[in-house]
Design a protein around this motif. Structure first.
Motif, short mmCIF file in Angstrom:
data_model
loop_
_atom_site.label_atom_id
_atom_site.label_comp_id
_atom_site.label_asym_id
_atom_site.label_seq_id
_atom_site.Cartn_x
_atom_site.Cartn_y
_atom_site.Cartn_z
N GLY A 233 -8.47 -0.97 -15.12
CA GLY A 233 -8.70 -1.01 -13.67
C GLY A 233 -7.97 0.07 -12.89
O GLY A 233 -7.57 -0.13 -11.75
N PHE A 234 -7.81 1.26 -13.50
CA PHE A 234 -7.22 2.37 -12.74
C PHE A 234 -8.15 2.71 -11.57
O PHE A 234 -9.38 2.66 -11.71
N LYS A 235 -7.52 3.09 -10.46
CA LYS A 235 -8.28 3.43 -9.26
C LYS A 235 -9.37 4.46 -9.54
O LYS A 235 -10.50 4.34 -9.09
N GLY A 236 -9.03 5.47 -10.32
CA GLY A 236 -9.98 6.55 -10.60
C GLY A 236 -11.10 6.16 -11.56
O GLY A 236 -12.01 6.95 -11.78
N ASN A 237 -11.02 4.97 -12.13
CA ASN A 237 -12.07 4.55 -13.07
C ASN A 237 -12.82 3.33 -12.57
O ASN A 237 -13.42 2.57 -13.34
N GLY A 305 -7.62 9.35 -17.63
CA GLY A 305 -7.62 10.69 -18.24
C GLY A 305 -8.88 11.01 -19.02
O GLY A 305 -8.84 11.75 -20.01
N MET A 306 -10.02 10.48 -18.56
CA MET A 306 -11.26 10.71 -19.31
C MET A 306 -11.69 12.17 -19.29
O MET A 306 -12.45 12.61 -20.15
N ASP A 307 -11.18 12.95 -18.31
CA ASP A 307 -11.51 14.39 -18.28
C ASP A 307 -11.00 15.09 -19.53
O ASP A 307 -11.48 16.16 -19.90
N GLU A 308 -10.00 14.47 -20.14
CA GLU A 308 -9.41 15.10 -21.33
C GLU A 308 -9.97 14.54 -22.64
O GLU A 308 -9.46 14.81 -23.71
N GLN A 327 -14.37 6.31 -23.18
CA GLN A 327 -15.05 7.58 -23.39
C GLN A 327 -16.57 7.44 -23.30
O GLN A 327 -17.24 8.21 -22.62
N LYS A 328 -17.12 6.40 -23.95
CA LYS A 328 -18.57 6.19 -23.93
C LYS A 328 -19.06 5.90 -22.53
O LYS A 328 -20.15 6.28 -22.13
N LEU A 329 -18.22 5.17 -21.78
CA LEU A 329 -18.68 4.68 -20.48
C LEU A 329 -18.79 5.77 -19.43
O LEU A 329 -19.46 5.61 -18.41
N VAL A 330 -18.15 6.91 -19.70
CA VAL A 330 -18.23 8.02 -18.74
C VAL A 330 -19.68 8.45 -18.55
O VAL A 330 -20.08 8.86 -17.45
N SER A 331 -20.51 8.32 -19.59
CA SER A 331 -21.91 8.77 -19.45
C SER A 331 -22.70 7.90 -18.48
O SER A 331 -23.79 8.28 -18.06
N ALA A 332 -22.17 6.74 -18.11
CA ALA A 332 -22.89 5.88 -17.15
C ALA A 332 -22.53 6.24 -15.71
O ALA A 332 -23.08 5.67 -14.76
N ARG A 333 -21.61 7.19 -15.52
CA ARG A 333 -21.18 7.51 -14.14
C ARG A 333 -22.32 8.14 -13.34
O ARG A 333 -23.21 8.78 -13.90
N GLU A 334 -22.19 8.00 -12.03
CA GLU A 334 -23.11 8.64 -11.10
C GLU A 334 -22.24 9.43 -10.13
O GLU A 334 -21.28 8.85 -9.59
N ASP A 336 -20.05 11.47 -10.82
CA ASP A 336 -18.72 11.40 -11.43
C ASP A 336 -17.93 10.13 -11.09
O ASP A 336 -16.70 10.08 -11.23
N SER A 337 -18.63 9.09 -10.63
CA SER A 337 -17.92 7.83 -10.35
C SER A 337 -18.53 6.70 -11.17
O SER A 337 -19.75 6.61 -11.31
N PRO A 338 -17.68 5.82 -11.71
CA PRO A 338 -18.24 4.62 -12.34
C PRO A 338 -19.14 3.88 -11.35
O PRO A 338 -18.92 3.96 -10.13
N ARG A 339 -20.13 3.16 -11.85
CA ARG A 339 -21.08 2.47 -10.96
C ARG A 339 -20.69 1.03 -10.71
O ARG A 339 -21.32 0.34 -9.93
N ILE A 340 -19.70 0.55 -11.43
CA ILE A 340 -19.31 -0.86 -11.26
C ILE A 340 -17.83 -0.96 -10.88
O ILE A 340 -17.03 -0.10 -11.20
N LEU A 341 -17.54 -2.03 -10.14
CA LEU A 341 -16.15 -2.34 -9.76
C LEU A 341 -15.75 -3.56 -10.58
O LEU A 341 -16.29 -4.66 -10.39
N ARG A 342 -14.85 -3.35 -11.53
CA ARG A 342 -14.47 -4.43 -12.46
C ARG A 342 -13.41 -5.33 -11.83
O ARG A 342 -12.39 -4.85 -11.36
N ARG A 343 -13.68 -6.61 -11.84
CA ARG A 343 -12.66 -7.56 -11.41
C ARG A 343 -12.53 -8.66 -12.48
O ARG A 343 -12.58 -9.84 -12.21
N ASP A 344 -12.38 -8.19 -13.72
CA ASP A 344 -12.34 -9.10 -14.86
C ASP A 344 -10.92 -9.57 -15.13
O ASP A 344 -9.94 -8.97 -14.67
N PHE A 345 -10.81 -10.64 -15.91
CA PHE A 345 -9.50 -11.19 -16.26
C PHE A 345 -9.61 -11.98 -17.55
O PHE A 345 -10.71 -12.39 -17.95
N ASP A 346 -8.48 -12.18 -18.20
CA ASP A 346 -8.42 -12.91 -19.48
C ASP A 346 -8.54 -14.41 -19.28
O ASP A 346 -8.34 -14.91 -18.17
N SER A 347 -8.77 -15.11 -20.39
CA SER A 347 -8.92 -16.56 -20.30
C SER A 347 -8.51 -17.24 -21.61
O SER A 347 -8.58 -16.63 -22.68
N THR A 348 -8.07 -18.49 -21.49
CA THR A 348 -7.85 -19.32 -22.68
C THR A 348 -8.76 -20.54 -22.62
O THR A 348 -8.51 -21.54 -23.29
#
Ligand code: HEM
Length: 422
Positions: A233-237, A305-308, A327-334, A336-348
């Motif tokens: 969930g980095f801001k840039g991703n 750091g996906m540019d690298e 790395q794979k997910l960069v190809s889904a960008r539009e 140069d920005s991801p198209r989704i805003l992730r608000r996921d979390f873990d669970s038990t």
């Protein structure tokens, strides 16, 4: 099993996972400090229900930080046919009660209320101006079940007392929320179809790792915000809130929401894979070769750091025999920005390590395209990388359920018609 016939794992469950009035009482007993109160003027809150970023705390690098505790309630409308005005008013009043009780913030409460395709069926047409398809399988190797509730409520807070108390207040089993009187509740308006819970943030995955899917060696590091041991969930991703917002039509300022229930199997991840393999699979092989990720990855700052990382995932897969998730997910960008805003979390939930992958996007298509990139089918077909093995993190997860929702703008959040204004 303990002497009381409760398995050790059940016994170790967190209060939020257990839920209900008894768990809340235990939580209130041990909780300390006051919870900030909300506003007397709920109309001053943002029209976008999903406008959380300005209200979220930030980490040291300045990335918005998700609240630590989460409850998801899948709800069915209790009435027959189209909703009544009284029910609409009830929903709106109960939600405003919560906004008065708790500050719209990480220390207070953040929430969204969305509606699924099944809800809109009663109007004979889908939501005007928004494509809200039924969920479907999104990989050749998955066979998920589909969630078809009318509504999805997402409650989030840093304070476990808050999510539990807000839930009980909405269900009508508690008359106050943060010492504020509730005028009404969802009782008789919504029935609960399912309840899911989770957490994200340093300490929580380590403290809740006594579940199926995680080896008994307790490998999840204390600093890890997620079970897999890396920060996400980095801001840039992430897509911005603007990008994921419905731009026009009666549901403008809304967003679409996809929720998947994912099971994690981390035996091999922690017991056979090396640190370099984990970094390669999560980020990219170049990050591993260059030792770019320290610990959980806080050192990466505000983007992963996906540019690298080489952006030709097929070529990279041929050369390294492994390709990174990110790395794979960069190809889904539009643009140069991801198209989704992730608000996921873990669970038990269900006693297994899991992840509730909740994402926001302007259209469900954005999610579908993003998930397609994650499948890495092109890499598997054109290199030694398998369909799931060495193909990002696919080998460690299985999608069990999927559901799609529309999160309307705040002014239409209470049982909206399919074509508002008509
Ligand atoms: C077990 C579940 C998952 C874990 C632990 C996980 C973890 C991560 C991590 C650590 C990153 C790199 C850091 C970051 O950019 O935030 C990342 C990136 C990303 N992930 Fe996941 N992820 C998971 C599942 C998914 C799923 C199901 C999707 C949806 C298709 C997804 C979509 C993305 C996207 C779009 C990015 C950013 C790519 C970009 O920079 O363009 N992830 N994920």
């Amino acid at each position: 099993m303990t002497g009381r016939g409760i398995s050790r794992r059940e016994f170790a469950k967190s209060a939020v996972a257990i839920g209900g009035t008894a768990a809340l009482a235990a939580c209130l007993d041990r909780g300390s400090g006051s919870v900030p109160e909300g506003t007397d003027d709920p109309s001053a809150l943002p029209e976008r229900q999903h406008a959380w970023n300005d209200a979220l705390a930030t980490d040291d690098a300045g990335n918005p930080r998700m609240p630590r505790h989460h409850v998801l309630l899948l709800l069915d409308y209790a009435g027959e046919g189209t909703p009544t005005d009284a029910h609409r008013e009830g929903v709106e009043t109960a939600l405003r009660d919560l906004e008065r009780a708790y500050e719209w913030s990480t220390e207070g409460l953040l929430f969204t209320l969305g509606y699924g395709p099944a809800y809109f069926e009663r109007f004979g047409s889908g939501p005007a101006g928004v494509d809200l398809p039924d969920p479907e399988a999104l990989a050749p190797f998955e066979d998920p079940a589909f969630d078809t509730p009318d509504a999805l409520l997402h409650l989030a807070s840093d304070d476990e007392r808050v999510v539990l108390e807000a839930e009980e207040a909405l269900k009508g089993t508690r008359e106050t929320a943060n010492d504020h009187e509730m005028t009404t509740s969802f009782e008789g308006i919504f029935d609960e179809a399912d309840r899911r819970t989770g957490f994200i943030g340093a300490g929580l995955p380590a403290g809740n790792q006594d579940v199926d899917g995680i080896p008994d060696s307790e490998p999840v590091p204390e600093e890890a915000p997620l079970f897999m041991g890396f920060k996400s969930g980095f801001k840039g991703n992430q897509a911005t809130e603007d990008r994921v917002t419905v731009a026009s039509g009666p549901f403008a300022d809304g967003t679409t929401q996809h929720l998947s229930k994912i099971r994690l199997q981390l035996q091999q991840w922690y017991e056979q894979d090396s640190r370099d393999q984990r970094v390669s699979k999560m980020f990219c092989p170049a990050h591993a070769a260059e030792d770019r990720v320290e610990g959980v990855g806080e050192n990466l700052g505000t983007d992963s750091g996906m540019d690298e990382c080489p952006d030709d995932a097929v070529e990279s897969g041929r050369r390294n025999g492994v390709v990174g998730h990110s790395q794979k997910l960069v190809s889904a960008r539009e643009d140069d920005s991801p198209r989704i805003l992730r608000r996921d979390f873990d669970s038990t939930d269900d006693g297994v390590a899991g992840l509730h992958f909740l994402s926001l996007q302007a259209a469900i298509d954005d999610f579908v395209a993003t998930r397609e990139a994650m499948n890495g089918t092109d890499v598997a077909e054109n290199s030694a990388v398998g369909q799931r093995v060495n193909n990002g993190i696919l080998q460690y997860m299985s999608v069990e359920r999927r559901g799609n929702y529309l999160v309307p703008p705040r002014s239409l959040r209470a049982l909206p018609p399919a074509s508002p204004g008509q």
